[in-house]
Design an enzyme around this catalytic site. Structure first.
Site, PDB file in Angstrom:
ATOM      1  N   VAL A 172       0.808  -1.199   0.000  1.00  0.00           N
ATOM      2  CA  VAL A 172       0.000   0.000   0.000  1.00  0.00           C
ATOM      3  C   VAL A 172       0.853   1.266   0.000  1.00  0.00           C
ATOM      4  CG1 VAL A 172      -1.057   1.256   1.925  1.00  0.00           C
ATOM      5  CG2 VAL A 172      -2.279  -0.606   0.837  1.00  0.00           C
ATOM      6  N   ASP A 174       9.499  10.527  16.331  1.00  0.00           N
ATOM      7  CA  ASP A 174       9.213  10.922  14.956  1.00  0.00           C
ATOM      8  C   ASP A 174       7.826  11.532  14.887  1.00  0.00           C
ATOM      9  OD1 ASP A 174       9.028   9.143  11.749  1.00  0.00           O
ATOM     10  OD2 ASP A 174       9.371  11.249  12.236  1.00  0.00           O
ATOM     11  N   ALA A 196      10.225   1.698   5.356  1.00  0.00           N
ATOM     12  CA  ALA A 196       9.562   0.393   5.316  1.00  0.00           C
ATOM     13  C   ALA A 196       8.525   0.321   4.215  1.00  0.00           C
ATOM     14  CB  ALA A 196       8.887   0.132   6.663  1.00  0.00           C
ATOM     15  N   GLN A 254       5.184   2.676   0.037  1.00  0.00           N
ATOM     16  CA  GLN A 254       6.602   2.405   0.198  1.00  0.00           C
ATOM     17  C   GLN A 254       7.254   3.690   0.678  1.00  0.00           C
ATOM     18  OE1 GLN A 254       8.317  -0.269  -2.359  1.00  0.00           O
ATOM     19  NE2 GLN A 254      10.419   0.313  -1.920  1.00  0.00           N
ATOM     20  N   GLY A 255       7.655   3.679   1.930  1.00  0.00           N
ATOM     21  CA  GLY A 255       8.294   4.865   2.481  1.00  0.00           C
ATOM     22  C   GLY A 255       9.789   4.697   2.436  1.00  0.00           C
ATOM     23  N   VAL A 285       4.797  -0.869   3.511  1.00  0.00           N
ATOM     24  CA  VAL A 285       3.602  -1.082   4.303  1.00  0.00           C
ATOM     25  C   VAL A 285       2.574  -1.863   3.493  1.00  0.00           C
ATOM     26  CG1 VAL A 285       1.735   0.063   5.541  1.00  0.00           C
ATOM     27  CG2 VAL A 285       4.017   1.071   5.531  1.00  0.00           C
TER      28      VAL A 285
END
Lengths: 275, 175
Positions: free
Chosen positions: A61, A184, A67, A63-64, A69
């Site tokens: 869903v 964060d 990570a 892509q950071g 997700v």
């Protein structure tokens, strides 16, 4: 450092260091189809040519930087799965340790939140082999970031943002009083549980969290949020002020923290350290 | 009557739950379980609030079994151990396994896609009445569960008892 490439296909720019914010408005896990139209297919402009293989039963869903997700049903429940992206420029031993530690920190902090009554997702499963974590998906939730955008865009009821600021201040006061440092804090790491009007907040993304009683650490935690807040959301100075005022009022240990925050502000980037 | 659920992460595996009430031969069943002659984990339903709790335990057990990192000696023992909020194996068996005087038993069977497990065979070994999983809440001792998992009053405001339980189960071995 911010990954400028960022997640392609994501509707909003994410200034936070870890772009692994999750909740999108609308239907969640059960429909494992249309969410793929989001970040997954486009992928970031990084080394990988082919899209990464999905986990069985779950849909990529987002892509950071930190990570990938996934979302889907896990044991019959809407779930978010976070798999850390290995940084190949790091020494593998270091990479493994960091990955492990971040995941462990996240799991520990989520448990700590739960025990002290701070709203955060339930942990369903921790996979130490792949350093992935499976969490409760708060279906229908919206990030505070998206919420502020939509309220500002629609132009009406910006007064509700002040109440939102109060709620955030209150939540962070409770978190810090438990000596939990998020690490964060950004508006994309705080969710609004449906129904949105209730302004029921949920904290997420504790990968950089730690335990500390030091006003310095709490001050920095707030500073990170302040920077993220004000740079992402124009004209919200009053909202953040309300947030801080509420924090100061509700937190039992706020005095030294606010003092420290003011000192940190003076230290920050592009600040003259003269005199 | 029984309930089966596939494990998404282990598509070949599925978990079946069978619930029995008015059980008369708990002692014999416990003996069989210890010998390993019964194909399933025998669990005290008093400590179970929802089938999801079992699924989480089973998922973890199957995962650890697959990577060879179980703490106990069998998959079924591992499921029982995974239910416990702490890392004491014998305590887990005592609290979550069945005891001789129990009158209700929850049997958890993990099936490997191809293998055909005979549920009737397992059910026939129980001298009691098989009932629907819907009756599980009636058998749960909520106070005992809260005490076992050390659920705090603040937690009850942010989620269900099941949420608290699952969180502890999944994070108990975080290093």
């Amino acid at each position: 450092a911010m990954d400028v490439a960022g997640p392609a296909g994501s509707a909003v720019a994410e200034p936070g260091p870890a772009g692994s914010a999750v909740a999108e408005p609308g239907p969640a896990g059960a429909a494992m189809d249309e969410s793929g139209a989001e970040a997954g297919a486009a992928g970031p402009a990084v080394a990988e040519a082919a899209p990464p293989p999905p986990l069985p039963g779950l849909q990529l869903v987002h892509q950071g930087a930190e990570a990938r997700v996934y979302r889907g049903l896990f044991l019959g429940r809407p779930t978010v799965a976070k798999l850390r992206i290995p940084k190949r420029y790091r020494h593998p031993a270091l990479e493994e340790r960091l990955s492990r530690r971040r995941m462990a920190q996240e799991a520990r902090s989520l448990l700590r939140c739960r025990r002290t009554g701070i709203p955060a997702p339930v942990v369903y499963f921790v996979d130490y082999a792949t350093n992935s974590i499976y969490l409760e998906d708060i279906v229908g939730s919206v990030t505070v970031q998206d919420h502020i955008y939509s309220v500002q865009q629609s132009g009406n009821d910006t007064g509700s943002l002040l109440i939102l600021g109060e709620k955030m201040g209150e939540l962070l006061a409770r978190m810090h009083d438990e000596d939990l440092i998020h690490g964060d804090l950004t508006t994309s790491n705080i969710l609004l549980r449906p129904p949105i009007e209730k302004l029921d907040l949920v904290l997420i993304d504790f990968g950089l969290s730690s335990i500390s009683g030091l006003p310095e650490d709490k001050g920095v935690d707030l500073y990170v949020l302040e920077k993220a807040f004000l740079s992402t959301h124009p004209d919200t100075e009053t909202v953040f002020k309300v947030l801080l005022d509420t924090y100061a009022a509700k937190s039992k240990k706020s005095g030294p923290v606010i003092k420290r925050l003011n000192e940190v502000r003076l230290r920050g980037r592009k600040r003259s350290m003269i005199g | 009557m029984h309930r089966t659920h596939r494990l998404e992460l282990f598509p070949e595996r599925s978990v079946t739950l069978l619930l029995f009430n008015r059980v008369r031969n708990a002692a014999a069943l416990r003996k069989k379980a210890m010998e390993g002659s019964i194909e399933g984990a025998l669990i005290n339903p008093v400590m179970i609030v929802d089938p999801f709790q079992i699924l989480v335990a089973a998922n973890k057990a199957v995962h650890l079994h697959k990577i060879g990192k179980m703490k106990t000696r069998s998959l079924y023992a591992e499921i029982i151990f995974s239910l416990s909020p702490n890392n004491n194996i014998s305590d887990a068996f005592k609290k979550f396994g069945i005891s001789d005087s129990d009158t209700a038993v929850l049997i958890v069977v993990v099936v490997d896609g191809e293998k055909n497990i005979n549920l009737e065979d397992i059910a026939s070994q129980v001298e009691g009445q098989q009932v629907s999983l819907d009756e599980l809440p009636q058998l749960t001792d909520t106070d005992k569960v809260k005490k076992m998992y050390k659920v705090t009053p603040q937690e009850e405001k942010i989620g269900t008892l099941l949420d608290s339980i699952v969180c502890r189960m999944s994070t108990k071995d975080v290093l």
